[in-house]
Design a protein around this motif. Structure first.
Motif, short mmCIF file in Angstrom:
data_model
loop_
_atom_site.label_atom_id
_atom_site.label_comp_id
_atom_site.label_asym_id
_atom_site.label_seq_id
_atom_site.Cartn_x
_atom_site.Cartn_y
_atom_site.Cartn_z
N HIS A 1 0.83 -1.22 0.00
CA HIS A 1 0.00 0.00 0.00
C HIS A 1 0.87 1.27 0.00
CE1 HIS A 1 -3.24 -2.76 0.62
NE2 HIS A 1 -2.76 -3.16 1.78
N ARG A 2 2.08 1.16 -0.53
CA ARG A 2 3.05 2.27 -0.50
C ARG A 2 2.46 3.56 -1.06
NH1 ARG A 2 6.83 4.22 2.28
NH2 ARG A 2 7.35 2.07 2.77
N HIS A 3 1.69 3.42 -2.14
CA HIS A 3 1.15 4.60 -2.80
C HIS A 3 0.23 5.37 -1.85
CE1 HIS A 3 0.12 7.11 -6.14
NE2 HIS A 3 -1.16 6.88 -5.93
N LEU A 4 -0.66 4.63 -1.22
CA LEU A 4 -1.61 5.26 -0.29
C LEU A 4 -0.88 5.79 0.95
CD1 LEU A 4 -4.56 5.92 0.20
CD2 LEU A 4 -4.94 3.58 0.99
N TYR A 5 0.10 5.03 1.41
CA TYR A 5 0.87 5.44 2.60
C TYR A 5 1.61 6.76 2.31
CZ TYR A 5 3.95 5.20 6.63
OH TYR A 5 4.62 5.49 7.80
N ASP A 6 2.24 6.83 1.14
CA ASP A 6 2.94 8.07 0.78
C ASP A 6 1.94 9.21 0.59
OD1 ASP A 6 5.30 6.72 0.90
OD2 ASP A 6 5.61 6.57 -1.26
N GLY A 7 0.76 8.87 0.12
CA GLY A 7 -0.28 9.90 -0.03
C GLY A 7 -0.64 10.52 1.32
N ALA A 8 -0.57 9.71 2.37
CA ALA A 8 -0.91 10.21 3.71
C ALA A 8 0.27 10.94 4.37
CB ALA A 8 -1.37 9.05 4.61
N THR A 9 1.50 10.48 4.12
CA THR A 9 2.65 11.06 4.82
C THR A 9 3.38 12.14 4.00
OG1 THR A 9 4.06 9.27 4.00
CG2 THR A 9 3.10 8.97 6.19
N ARG A 10 3.03 12.24 2.72
CA ARG A 10 3.67 13.25 1.86
C ARG A 10 2.59 14.06 1.14
NH1 ARG A 10 7.11 11.79 4.66
NH2 ARG A 10 9.13 10.87 4.16
N HIS A 11 1.55 14.35 1.89
CA HIS A 11 0.40 15.06 1.32
C HIS A 11 0.77 16.51 0.94
CE1 HIS A 11 -3.52 17.12 1.31
NE2 HIS A 11 -4.01 15.93 0.98
N PRO A 12 0.10 17.09 -0.07
CA PRO A 12 0.38 18.49 -0.43
C PRO A 12 0.33 19.46 0.76
CG PRO A 12 -1.05 17.49 -2.07
CD PRO A 12 -0.83 16.44 -1.01
N PHE A 13 -0.53 19.19 1.73
CA PHE A 13 -0.57 20.08 2.92
C PHE A 13 0.78 20.05 3.64
CE2 PHE A 13 -1.39 20.72 7.49
CZ PHE A 13 -1.99 21.97 7.47
N ILE A 14 1.31 18.84 3.83
CA ILE A 14 2.60 18.66 4.50
C ILE A 14 3.72 19.23 3.62
CG2 ILE A 14 4.28 16.79 5.04
CD1 ILE A 14 2.36 17.49 7.34
N ARG A 15 3.62 18.95 2.33
CA ARG A 15 4.65 19.49 1.42
C ARG A 15 4.66 21.02 1.46
NH1 ARG A 15 6.81 15.53 -1.86
NH2 ARG A 15 5.46 13.77 -2.34
N SER A 16 3.47 21.62 1.62
CA SER A 16 3.42 23.08 1.63
C SER A 16 4.07 23.65 2.90
CB SER A 16 1.98 23.60 1.45
OG SER A 16 1.23 23.39 2.63
N ILE A 17 3.98 22.91 4.01
CA ILE A 17 4.71 23.34 5.22
C ILE A 17 6.21 23.22 4.94
CG2 ILE A 17 5.22 22.83 7.65
CD1 ILE A 17 2.35 21.85 7.99
N ARG A 18 6.59 22.07 4.42
CA ARG A 18 8.01 21.77 4.17
C ARG A 18 8.64 22.74 3.16
NH1 ARG A 18 11.92 18.80 1.56
NH2 ARG A 18 12.95 17.23 2.84
N ASP A 19 7.83 23.16 2.17
CA ASP A 19 8.36 24.06 1.14
C ASP A 19 8.28 25.53 1.56
OD1 ASP A 19 8.65 21.81 -0.32
OD2 ASP A 19 6.90 22.14 -1.61
N GLY A 20 7.63 25.78 2.70
CA GLY A 20 7.55 27.15 3.20
C GLY A 20 6.48 27.98 2.53
N ASN A 21 5.57 27.33 1.75
CA ASN A 21 4.52 28.17 1.15
C ASN A 21 3.12 27.81 1.65
OD1 ASN A 21 4.22 25.83 -0.33
ND2 ASN A 21 5.44 26.63 -2.05
N ILE A 22 3.07 27.35 2.89
CA ILE A 22 1.78 27.03 3.52
C ILE A 22 0.91 28.29 3.63
CG2 ILE A 22 2.94 27.20 5.79
CD1 ILE A 22 0.08 24.88 5.52
#
Ligand SMILES: Cc1ncc(CN)c(N)n1
Length: 223
Positions: free
Chosen positions: A15-36
């Motif tokens: 279920h890697r795809h779904l797991y990554d969808g939960a742990t690397r979600h755009p919301f989280i990416r936006s925090i990480r990229d500084g554009n939240i």
């Protein structure tokens, strides 16, 4: 000799795809990229406070199941009790953080994705739900947050300084160790579980992953 692959490892590969969808979600990416978008962050904060309050009785039910259902030479009860204590701190932290960001917690109305997630937690509380199944849900719920927020603290992240404390809350090493202890509990339980319980536990993991994605979507304004 090659180490035996555990049930949870098999699931995570499958279920890697779904797991990554939960742990690397755009919301989280936006925090990480500084554009939240700060209004998305505030939405998450208020909604998660409601979720955590509903999470407490669920975790208490896992604690009861651990007491009744595991041959507790392994210390499951202590690990889960640590989780209950951490939730007490988490609730205080949400109140403090809400004040800081001007979020009025008393007037937050749970959104649909949150209501559905809380209802799902409630469905796992009853005595008919096996300890193994409930423990898998608990492990997954905590681990998804740990992995998501740890991602925002990696060296190359551009997480805004004012959100670092939030990311530390779940992304810190000791929360990571606690998640690993939950993982050990789950692996031990699954090793002796019947096929029927393993099937139910896998379905429960999938439901958690879906609910987590919906929860991030809601915070991100995608519902
Ligand atoms: C939606 C959600 N999932 C997990 C966690 C971590 N306790 C949380 N606070 N909120």
């Amino acid at each position: 000799m090659q180490a035996k692959i555990t049930v949870t490892e098999t699931w995570l590969r499958k279920h890697r795809h779904l797991y990554d969808g939960a742990t690397r979600h755009p919301f989280i990416r936006s925090i990480r990229d500084g554009n939240i978008n700060i209004s998305a962050f505030k939405t998450w904060l208020g909604q998660d406070y409601i979720f955590v309050r509903a999470f407490v009785p669920f975790v208490a039910s896992v604690l009861t199941k651990a007491y009744k259902g595991s041959d507790d030479g392994n210390g499951d009860v202590e690990v889960i009790l640590g989780g209950v204590a951490a939730l007490h701190d988490e609730i205080s932290w949400f109140k403090k953080e809400a004040f800081k960001w001007g979020v009025q917690l008393s007037s937050i109305v749970p959104q649909k994705a949150n209501q559905e997630y809380c209802r799902f937690l409630e469905s796992l509380i009853g005595p008919e739900v096996e300890y193994t199944v409930a423990a898998v849900a608990f492990w997954a719920i905590e681990t998804i947050y740990q992995q998501s927020f740890a991602h925002c603290l990696e060296d190359d992240s551009k997480t805004p300084p004012e959100l670092k404390e939030t990311c530390q809350r779940w992304g810190n090493e000791s929360f990571g160790e606690y998640c690993n202890s939950l993982w050990n509990i789950v692996d031990r339980q699954l090793e002796k579980a019947s096929d029927d319980v393993i099937t139910k536990a896998e379905a429960t993991l999938l439901r958690v992953l879906e609910h987590e994605v919906d929860f991030w979507n809601m915070s991100h304004g995608r519902t």
